[in-house]
Design a protein around this motif. Structure first.
Motif, PDB file in Angstrom:
ATOM      1  N   THR A 104      -0.090   7.686   7.062  1.00 50.17           N
ATOM      2  CA  THR A 104       0.255   8.328   5.805  1.00 50.17           C
ATOM      3  C   THR A 104       1.376   9.340   6.000  1.00 50.17           C
ATOM      4  OG1 THR A 104      -2.084   8.171   5.230  1.00 50.17           O
ATOM      5  CG2 THR A 104      -0.701   9.515   3.814  1.00 50.17           C
ATOM      6  N   LYS A 133      -6.133   0.752   2.998  1.00 52.02           N
ATOM      7  CA  LYS A 133      -6.264   2.171   3.329  1.00 52.02           C
ATOM      8  C   LYS A 133      -5.276   2.571   4.416  1.00 52.02           C
ATOM      9  CE  LYS A 133     -11.092   2.501   2.102  1.00 52.02           C
ATOM     10  NZ  LYS A 133     -12.448   2.539   2.583  1.00 52.02           N
ATOM     11  N   GLU A 192       1.667   1.764  -3.566  1.00 52.79           N
ATOM     12  CA  GLU A 192       0.497   2.314  -4.258  1.00 52.79           C
ATOM     13  C   GLU A 192       0.383   3.810  -3.986  1.00 52.79           C
ATOM     14  OE1 GLU A 192      -3.307   0.574  -3.291  1.00 52.79           O
ATOM     15  OE2 GLU A 192      -4.336   1.901  -4.707  1.00 52.79           O
ATOM     16  N   LEU A 193       0.639   4.188  -2.743  1.00 59.54           N
ATOM     17  CA  LEU A 193       0.590   5.610  -2.405  1.00 59.54           C
ATOM     18  C   LEU A 193       1.630   6.392  -3.220  1.00 59.54           C
ATOM     19  CD1 LEU A 193      -0.526   7.928  -0.636  1.00 59.54           C
ATOM     20  CD2 LEU A 193       1.280   7.419   1.014  1.00 59.54           C
ATOM     21  N   LEU A 216      -6.949   4.029  -0.936  1.00 54.52           N
ATOM     22  CA  LEU A 216      -6.048   3.051  -1.547  1.00 54.52           C
ATOM     23  C   LEU A 216      -6.747   1.707  -1.701  1.00 54.52           C
ATOM     24  CD1 LEU A 216      -2.638   3.761   0.220  1.00 54.52           C
ATOM     25  CD2 LEU A 216      -3.367   4.438  -2.062  1.00 54.52           C
ATOM     26  N   ASN A 251       0.832  -1.209   0.000  1.00 49.73           N
ATOM     27  CA  ASN A 251       0.000   0.000   0.000  1.00 49.73           C
ATOM     28  C   ASN A 251       0.870   1.266   0.000  1.00 49.73           C
ATOM     29  OD1 ASN A 251       0.812  -0.515   2.624  1.00 49.73           O
ATOM     30  ND2 ASN A 251      -1.052   0.326   3.537  1.00 49.73           N
ATOM     31  N   LYS A 261       0.428   6.754  -6.769  1.00 51.78           N
ATOM     32  CA  LYS A 261      -0.630   7.763  -6.813  1.00 51.78           C
ATOM     33  C   LYS A 261      -0.033   9.166  -6.705  1.00 51.78           C
ATOM     34  CE  LYS A 261      -4.544   5.474  -7.149  1.00 51.78           C
ATOM     35  NZ  LYS A 261      -5.066   4.529  -6.156  1.00 51.78           N
ATOM     36  N   ALA A 296      -4.738   8.622   0.257  1.00 53.20           N
ATOM     37  CA  ALA A 296      -4.362   7.456   1.075  1.00 53.20           C
ATOM     38  C   ALA A 296      -5.579   6.787   1.680  1.00 53.20           C
ATOM     39  CB  ALA A 296      -3.396   7.886   2.173  1.00 53.20           C
TER      40      ALA A 296
END
Ligand SMILES: [Zn+2]
Ligand SMILES: [Zn+2]
Lengths: 268, 253
Positions: free
Chosen positions: A140, A134, A101-102, A130, A98, A105, A127
């Motif tokens: 975050t 999440k 992924e953040l 996600l 994740n 993004k 965030a």
């Protein structure tokens, strides 16, 4: 392997591996240090040749020491780049799914802006959505902090930009994945995220702040180098010569002014 | 300590023997099998495998995590396993010739490797380009206490020594964070230190020894010379330590 690596080259490479990226000022100091430590012949203006020897040897390992400029002030840097994996899978051993992924993004959002800046608020919202897992606000913030510490992002007063290291390392990836979004600087022809854009909608060329500063230096009446329309932005000051400043000071120096005045909605 | 060290140097000398173990198919291939395999893969393919192994180990090493052979085979070498020895030999040569590192097998039973640095630590690397340098300083202090005390010391002695340097294991340090965790966990995982229970102690007591990485990376002679300078004496005035330092120096090179 044309010329074999001496211990001085190996020490230089080891320091590059530990740091990921160093400024050209640091590189010069390090080059000298490595030569002196191992009694190698030191020639002040032969840094490039010295690095060439390392790069030739690194080639079979799909690694490369690559030069690039900071978007903040144009100062030159050297980064150790992994050519085998040019996308962010290179980061996969350091981050959870994740978190990656953040980061993806974050890159998406930054590439989709005109000035290469994304706010922490936008990132926190992102965030929360996600797909992998999440992230809460605190988590975050912690992860973003890690990205900054590991030199993938820069942060200034809650605004995030891609770091010099990130742009040098992921240039190929950025050019491939964001083909339709990236802009090349009219002056230096490198990727430009943080810069100014010509007001003329039919022109719309983009330049780095420091390229703008150098290009219009001493001109009272600046005009777009492409379409000749009046350059309606505040011209940034040229920052002091890289040599006279330590790299860490430059890293934290405030960017050229006028980011807020140029922000507009995205033109398609 | 001397026994421990002997075992260590034996480990290092022992060849990579491909015996039957948990990877099953990693039995010692016959010469003809290897020859045949070499024909099956192009030199370019094998070069690429070597590069992948080098990268894989470098990434592990950045976190100072030891690498198991089983993982190298599983994640990188895969169908090239019959050429395992060839590939590892070339990877090792690459580490030496390109990076100034050396691949050392620290556990010959389970085949665990670490990378050690062949270049000497230099204390005056220019302007902050050596992150973790302060940690290195802390480690150096602990290693020298152990060395000067004959190879192993009770943990209380280490904590007391550090306290004199205003590093308190019980408190959060602004630079090292959790000092105790750094020393008993991070340095141990990185194989710089061993942290072992002293048998038959009540309450439990622990002692520190040099870890495998320290044994192959840190020159005892240089350390002794440094300490001697601090005390304004000759290294030879510590007879035992000097003898040990000079003998390991010969073994290392
Ligand atoms: Zn430019
Ligand atoms: Zn224009």
């Amino acid at each position: 392997m044309s010329r074999p690596m001496g211990d001085s080259h190996k020490r230089f490479l080891q320091t590059m591996m530990r740091n990921g990226i160093i400024s050209s000022v640091q590189a010069k100091a390090l080059y000298r240090h490595c030569c002196e430590t191992h009694g190698a012949h030191y020639l002040p203006d032969k840094l490039e040749e010295f690095i060439d020897v390392i790069n030739t040897t690194l080639q079979p390992m799909f690694m490369h020491i690559r030069k690039g400029s900071s978007e903040e002030d144009g100062a030159q840097h050297y980064a150790l780049v992994n050519m085998a994996e040019t996308d962010i899978t290179r980061m996969s051993s350091d981050y959870a799914d994740n978190e990656l992924e953040l980061f993806r993004k974050t890159m998406d959002m930054i590439l989709d802006t005109e000035n290469g800046i994304v706010s922490s608020t936008d990132l926190l919202n992102c965030a929360d959505r996600l797909q992998t897992k999440k992230m809460k606000k605190k988590e975050t913030e912690h992860v973003l902090n890690k990205f900054v510490q590991d030199k993938w992002l820069n942060e200034k007063q809650g605004e995030y930009t891609l770091s010099t290291r990130c742009i040098i390392e992921m240039e190929q990836y950025i050019r491939k994945v964001y083909q339709d979004l990236i802009r090349l600087c009219y002056v230096c022809h490198n990727i430009v995220l943080q810069g100014q854009i010509c007001e003329n909608p039919d022109c719309g060329i983009k330049m780095h702040y420091y390229c703008v500063a150098r290009y219009f230096k001493g001109r009272i009446d600046p005009h777009c180098p492409s379409c000749s329309i009046f350059w309606a932005h505040e011209i940034p000051e040229i920052q002091s010569e890289p040599q006279s400043q330590s790299s860490s000071a430059r890293e934290t120096a405030t960017p050229a002014p006028s980011t807020s005045t140029t922000r507009r909605s995205r033109r398609l | 300590m001397s026994q421990n060290k002997r075992a260590a140097s034996q480990n290092r000398r022992s060849q990579v023997v491909l015996d039957e173990d948990d990877e099953g198919s990693l039995t010692q291939p016959s010469v003809s099998q290897v020859h045949k395999a070499r024909e099956n893969f192009t030199p370019v393919q094998v070069d690429r495998k070597v590069a992948e192994v080098v990268q894989f180990i470098l990434i592990k090493d950045q976190k100072k995590v030891p690498v198991r052979r089983a993982d190298i085979v599983k994640h990188v070498i895969k169908e090239y396993r019959i050429l395992y020895q060839d590939i590892m030999k070339r990877a090792d040569r690459t580490f030496e010739q390109v990076f100034g590192l050396k691949l050392v097998e620290i556990d010959s039973k389970n085949h665990v490797y670490i990378l050690t640095n062949r270049l000497e630590q230099s204390r005056d690397e220019p302007n902050g380009m050596c992150p973790g340098n302060t940690k290195t300083g802390l480690l150096f202090v602990i290693l020298s206490v152990i060395f000067m005390k004959g190879g192993s010391v009770k943990e209380t002695l280490v904590w007391n020594t550090l306290k004199k340097l205003r590093v308190d294991a019980g408190e959060k340090h602004e630079e090292f964070g959790d000092v105790k965790k750094l020393i008993t966990d991070e340095f141990v995982r990185q194989k710089y230190l061993e942290y072992v229970r002293i048998p038959h102690t009540e309450p439990l007591e622990y002692e520190f020894r040099w870890g495998q990485r320290a044994v192959s990376e840190v020159s005892k002679l240089k350390m002794l010379q440094f300490i001697a300078e601090l005390h304004d004496q000759e290294p030879q005035s510590w007879t035992l330590q000097y003898r040990e330092a000079t003998s390991t120096e010969n073994n290392l090179r």
